[in-house]
Each structure stands twice: as structure tokens, then as C-alpha cells.
Design a protein around this motif. Structure first.
Motif, mmCIF file in Angstrom:
data_model
loop_
_atom_site.group_PDB
_atom_site.id
_atom_site.type_symbol
_atom_site.label_atom_id
_atom_site.label_comp_id
_atom_site.label_asym_id
_atom_site.label_seq_id
_atom_site.Cartn_x
_atom_site.Cartn_y
_atom_site.Cartn_z
ATOM 1 N N THR A 89 0.810 -1.223 0.000
ATOM 2 C CA THR A 89 0.000 0.000 0.000
ATOM 3 C C THR A 89 0.840 1.268 0.000
ATOM 4 O O THR A 89 0.283 2.369 0.003
ATOM 5 C CB THR A 89 -0.914 0.027 1.235
ATOM 6 O OG1 THR A 89 -0.097 0.086 2.419
ATOM 7 C CG2 THR A 89 -1.804 -1.211 1.294
ATOM 8 N N SER A 92 0.352 3.351 3.398
ATOM 9 C CA SER A 92 -0.948 3.910 3.763
ATOM 10 C C SER A 92 -1.840 2.800 4.316
ATOM 11 O O SER A 92 -1.580 1.620 4.125
ATOM 12 C CB SER A 92 -1.615 4.550 2.546
ATOM 13 O OG SER A 92 -1.874 3.573 1.550
ATOM 14 N N GLY A 93 -2.904 3.183 4.987
ATOM 15 C CA GLY A 93 -3.820 2.193 5.543
ATOM 16 C C GLY A 93 -3.483 1.855 6.983
ATOM 17 O O GLY A 93 -2.468 2.272 7.535
ATOM 18 N N GLU A 94 -4.361 1.069 7.590
ATOM 19 C CA GLU A 94 -4.234 0.755 9.015
ATOM 20 C C GLU A 94 -3.149 -0.290 9.274
ATOM 21 O O GLU A 94 -2.507 -0.277 10.320
ATOM 22 C CB GLU A 94 -5.574 0.254 9.554
ATOM 23 C CG GLU A 94 -6.692 1.293 9.474
ATOM 24 C CD GLU A 94 -8.004 0.755 9.997
ATOM 25 O OE1 GLU A 94 -8.029 -0.440 10.387
ATOM 26 O OE2 GLU A 94 -8.991 1.513 10.014
ATOM 27 N N ARG A 95 -2.954 -1.195 8.356
ATOM 28 C CA ARG A 95 -2.019 -2.294 8.574
ATOM 29 C C ARG A 95 -0.591 -1.854 8.246
ATOM 30 O O ARG A 95 -0.352 -1.152 7.260
ATOM 31 C CB ARG A 95 -2.407 -3.469 7.678
ATOM 32 C CG ARG A 95 -1.544 -4.708 7.842
ATOM 33 C CD ARG A 95 -2.063 -5.802 6.930
ATOM 34 N NE ARG A 95 -1.240 -6.990 7.004
ATOM 35 C CZ ARG A 95 -1.427 -8.065 6.239
ATOM 36 N NH1 ARG A 95 -2.415 -8.084 5.371
ATOM 37 N NH2 ARG A 95 -0.631 -9.107 6.359
ATOM 38 N N VAL A 96 0.346 -2.237 9.084
ATOM 39 C CA VAL A 96 1.753 -1.946 8.815
ATOM 40 C C VAL A 96 2.152 -2.639 7.513
ATOM 41 O O VAL A 96 1.947 -3.844 7.356
ATOM 42 C CB VAL A 96 2.650 -2.416 9.972
ATOM 43 C CG1 VAL A 96 4.117 -2.210 9.640
ATOM 44 C CG2 VAL A 96 2.281 -1.681 11.257
ATOM 45 N N ASP A 97 2.712 -1.885 6.591
ATOM 46 C CA ASP A 97 3.010 -2.415 5.260
ATOM 47 C C ASP A 97 4.417 -3.008 5.236
ATOM 48 O O ASP A 97 5.354 -2.433 4.678
ATOM 49 C CB ASP A 97 2.871 -1.304 4.218
ATOM 50 C CG ASP A 97 2.936 -1.836 2.790
ATOM 51 O OD1 ASP A 97 3.020 -3.065 2.607
ATOM 52 O OD2 ASP A 97 2.908 -1.019 1.849
ATOM 53 N N GLU A 140 -4.751 -12.320 10.089
ATOM 54 C CA GLU A 140 -3.867 -12.083 11.232
ATOM 55 C C GLU A 140 -3.811 -13.338 12.086
ATOM 56 O O GLU A 140 -4.860 -13.908 12.403
ATOM 57 C CB GLU A 140 -4.351 -10.899 12.072
ATOM 58 C CG GLU A 140 -4.280 -9.556 11.361
ATOM 59 C CD GLU A 140 -2.863 -9.123 11.003
ATOM 60 O OE1 GLU A 140 -1.910 -9.652 11.606
ATOM 61 O OE2 GLU A 140 -2.715 -8.277 10.117
#
Length: 517
Positions: A89, A92-97, A140
Motif C-alpha cells: 500500500t 498507507s492504511g491501518e495495517r503496517v506495510d 492475522e
């Protein structure tokens, strides 16, 4: 030996490919074949391949090179994984990329303990990737952490390639200074009887059959041999130049065609040494960071359609900060392969044969693989066409496998923050073979070719695809009928093993420091 036996080989080009070829063929053929390496003093080494895969452990053993001596000589550290940052991403976004592609234990040692049946003629049975896909909710923890202790070990900057209680030896590879490795291979080969000639090839003479007859050099020498090995790099001096074998570009799938390499300072006593290669996606490609014992090897692979050389160098310097070195090495790359890597009495090895950007550290591996196949298919002076055809078919098959695996990192991204990533996301085609693999993965058919050797198997695909946010809809339906549910046992086993490793392993820096003392 027969009247048709090969008795002489000339290798054009030094570097890692040339000297690994010399040492490998000398080890395989012994004193029965005279091997000469022609190395030009005016041609520099590319030297971008400072990261290896686990096959190098076996290659060193075959060459009779002591691992400790190798590590000290090549400023080497251990490698247990590749860590990917900002690929899915762009951060960006909630999850660690970020995610890991770890090296895995042998698959046949992972499938059995979880109540999963092995069936006659199926081979290795089901891997942890199949078990993970059958487990329902898969987001997860990510697959890389479900299936392997390596991500947690890497986070802790710990590693040692020793057999531990209750487990097998962790798989590993090396981070190396490629120039020092080439120098070491040269010394080993020369000590064992390989001749080194510092000279420059000016022209190539073909005989009446279209075979390479002789090489004319700057010194005035005319070099002849039964078999010629082209290790001349991207120039393809023999294979593309003299023999006019077409080079088939894969730029339509992989648009990164340039790179800039920089050394960077490190402080291992303070910061430790990470036991993985880091691949960070940037505006027009990605950067590598390879931890050597005395420094970092860094670079930026990028698309020249989207970034010029000076801007690429500046972006890399901004990423590295004050640690970045002064001297930058700019490279242009040709992505693709020769239609045939073996033509008549000439075999192209390394960059002269094919090249893929070093995202999965496959450059040196491919040299190893080509040499192993050449020894398997080693010719007589008959140069039987069927033997050449089988070799070329095998090399092209492996190349296509590696190309598809690297394209997969790009085509599954959701990034669109720069023109490069929008082109990747919206406009780049993918090979039909990869499209088939991705559709199979979607319905729980994990990539698993039991008929031919594959460097990357089902768990590697699952690690990359799940890291990119791509998940199968379901797993192999037969696992629904397994006598026990495998998922919970798998999670518990990996968690237990991870805890044991974190408790027992030394830091990577401390372990490597002792090897370098």
C-alpha cells in the motif's frame, strides 16, 4: 577419456560468474580439462548481487571452501529472510506495510505432525501453506509469522545457523561482498590449476560450422578451446555478438531497467546486524539494503521512464541519510534472457545468459543452477543437439519460474501514489503462466511442481501473496476430511519453536563477530 572428450575450456570474463564457473568446472572435471579465464583489466564488475539463497551453502561445500574462511574473507553475514517494506500500500492504511519472505525448513518435515494424511504417489503431502489456506480466517497473524519463527527471530536481530534442541538446523544463506567473493574464487581456482589471462578479447572467429573457433586478444594471442563459456555480462560478447543469438526482453513485465549502488556506513556494535535483506519500495522501484560485517551494501533499482539517474541517486541518499557513501555506481540493466543460452560450443553463464532484477537474490543462484545443469549435460565434442536442447529447455523453464515470482510482487500491489506504481497497478501485463498460478492460488491450489526443481515453492508464494494482501478463498477441500484439525496445532508448534529460538539464539552480531575474529 575418448577421442571425443572435451579437453579445453576458455571462459570469457571474470567477476562472480566467471570465477565461480572456473572453480565449479575445475572441481567437477579435475585435471582432465584445461580451463583458462580471460579477464579484461578494462571491464569493471557489476557487483550488485551481494545477497544469496540457501543453495550457496551446498555450493561452497562442493567447492571445498571452508565456511568460516569464506565469511571472514568476504565480510559476510548470515541471511534468513527478505523483509519487504511499503510494497502493498506504500505505507498507507491501518495495517503496517511490511512482511517477510523467510527461508523455510524442508517441506516434508512440516506436513506430517498436524494429523494431515500422506497419500501414495503424492510426494511431499501438504505443506503449511495448504494448512494455512484451509484455516478460515487468514489475515492475522500473517502467513509469514504463522509458518515460521524467522520473522520474530529477525525482529530480534538474532540468528545462528546451528542445530538447536528439538529442531533442525535453520535454513540460511549469506550476505557477501561480491567483489571479494570473486577474488576468493579466483585464488581457489588458480591454486587448483586454472589459468588466468589478463587480456582483452578484440574479436571472435567462427569456423565453417558456425562454432566459436578462436578468440583474438589485444595482446595478439589467438585462444582456442573445445568449449567456450561466455561470462562477459550484459555485453554477451560471444552469445549475442559473435553467434548472433537473440536476446528476448521482458521489459513489458518488469519495467525497472536501471540501478544505482551505494555503500553505506554501519555501526553493528551499537545497532546490531539484521539477518535479512531489506527491500523497500520507493517512488519508481525499490531499494536494497544488504548488511555486511563492515558496512551496508545499498542500491536503488528503478524505471528510467519514471526517474533519471541523478534523481534516483538523490532519493536513495535521502533514504540512507548521513550514512550514505560518496561514490555511486550507476548501471543499466537488460531484463530478459537469450532465446538459447547454449549455442554450438558456447554456453552463456550469468548476465550474458539472462537477468532479472535482484529482488529475490537470484543472480548468483542462477549461475549456480546453470553450472549444475551444464555439468549434468556436459558435452563431448559431438555437441549432440538433443543435449543442448534439454539444457536450454531446463534453463528457460527456471528463468520463467523466477520471472513470474518477481512479477508477482508487482502485479499484486494496490499502490497508486506515483506514476510508476499507477502504471504497475493499472497497465502492466502479466505472463499467462503467472495468471494461471494466481487463479489456482485463489481456489486453494498452492504452487507445487513435483516434476521439476523449483527454487520457490508453495510457502514462498503464500508468504509474498499474503504479505501483499492477497488470500485464497479456501484451502484444499480434502483437508476438510482430515482426522484432526491441523490449524491450531500448527500455530502452537510455531509459537513454541519461536519462543525457544528467541531464548537460545545469540544476537546475529555477536555470532558473526566471533566468526570474524
Amino acid at each position: 577419456m575418448t577421442p571425443h572428450s572435451i579437453t579445453s575450456i576458455v571462459i570469457v570474463g571474470g567477476g562472480t560468474a566467471g570465477w565461480l564457473s572456473a572453480a565449479y568446472l575445475n572441481r567437477a572435471l579435475g585435471s582432465s580439462v584445461r580451463i583458462t579465464v580471460v579477464e579484461s583489466a578494462s571491464v569493471g564488475r557489476v557487483g550488485v548481487g551481494e545477497s544469496t539463497v540457501p543453495t550457496m551453502v551446498s555450493t561452497l561445500a562442493f567447492l571445498g571452501i571452508d565456511e568460516r574462511a569464506f565469511m571472514r574473507r568476504c565480510n559476510a553475514t548470515f541471511k534468513a529472510a527478505i523483509k519487504y517494506v511499503n510494497w502493498a500500500t506504500g505505507g498507507s492504511g491501518e495495517r503496517v506495510d511490511e512482511f517477510y519472505h523467510p527461508f523455510f525448513d524442508r517441506p516434508e518435515l512440516l506436513a506430517q505432525p498436524y494429523g494431515v494424511m500422506h497419500f501414495p504417489f503424492v510426494g511431499e503431502g501438504f505443506s503449511s501453506a495448504d494448512i494455512w489456506a484451509a484455516g478460515g480466517e487468514r489475515r492475522e497473524p500473517r502467513f509469514d509469522r504463522v509458518c515460521s519463527a524467522i520473522p520474530a527471530v529477525s525482529d530480534a536481530l538474532a540468528f545462528a545457523p546451528e542445530r538447536l534442541p528439538g529442531s533442525q538446523t535453520l535454513q540460511y544463506a549469506y550476505h557477501i561482498d561480491a567483489s571479494l567473493f570473486a577474488d576468493m574464487l579466483a585464488e581457489v581456482a588458480i591454486e587448483r590449476g586454472v589459468e588466468r589471462r589478463i587480456d582483452h578479447v578484440l574479436s571472435v572467429e567462427l569456423d565453417e560450422r558456425g562454432f566459436v573457433g578462436s578468440l583474438v586478444t589485444k595482446s595478439g594471442a589467438k585462444l582456442t578451446a573445445d568449449l567456450f563459456i561466455d561470462c562477459s555480462g550484459f555485453r554477451g560478447l560471444l552469445i549475442n555478438g559473435a553467434l548472433d543469438e537473440p536476446f528476448e526482453s521482458d521489459a513489458k513485465y518488469l519495467p525497472c531497467d536501471a540501478a544505482v549502488a551505494l555503500p553505506a556506513a554501519s555501526a553493528p556494535e551499537r545497532d546490531g546486524i539484521f539477518p535479512y535483506t531489506m527491500a523497500t519500495a520507493l517512488s519508481a522501484g525499490w531499494s536494497w539494503r544488504v548488511p555486511l560485517f563492515h558496512r551496508l551494501g545499498c542500491g536503488y533499482v528503478y524505471s528510467s521512464d519514471h526517474l533519471d539517474a541523478s534523481a534516483a541517486e538523490q532519493e536513495l541518499r535521502d533514504l540512507l541519510g548521513p550514512a550514505a557513501g560518496e561514490d555511486a555506481n550507476h548501471l543499466r540493466m537488460r531484463i530478459g534472457r537469450c532465446r538459447r543460452s547454449w549455442v554450438n560450443n558456447c554456453v552463456a553463464i550469468g548476465l550474458s545468459s539472462c537477468f532479472l532484477e535482484p529482488l529475490e537474490s537470484t543472480a548468483i543462484f542462477f549461475v549456480e543452477y546453470q553450472l549444475a545443469q551444464l555439468v549434468n549435460m556436459f558435452p563431448s565434442r559431438r555437441f549432440a543437439p538433443a543435449r543442448l536442447h534439454r539444457y536450454n529447455e531446463t534453463i528457460n523453464d527456471m528463468y520463467d519460474h523466477l520471472r513470474d515470482f518477481i512479477v508477482m510482487h508487482y502485479c499484486t500491489t494496490s499502490r497508486g501514489d506515483t506514476a510508476f506504481w499507477r502504471r504497475i497497478r493499472d497497465d502492466m501485463p502479466i505472463p499467462d503462466s503467472l495468471a494461471t498460478t494466481l487463479e489456482e492460488y485463489r481456489v486453494g491450489v498452492m504452487p507445487q511442481d513435483r516434476l521439476r526443481f523449483r527454487l520457490f515453492r508453495s510457502r514462498s508464494y503464500a508468504a509474498i501473496l499474503s504479505g501483499m494482501g492477497v488470500y485464497p478463498e479456501y484451502g484444499p477441500p480434502i483437508l476438510d476430511h482430515a482426522p484432526t484439525a491441523p490449524g491450531a496445532a500448527l500455530l502452537a508448534d510455531v509459537a513454541e519453536r519461536t519462543a525457544a529460538l528467541l531464548q537460545q539464539l545469540p544476537t546475529h552480531y555477536e555470532y558473526v563477530r566471533k566468526l570474524h575474529e
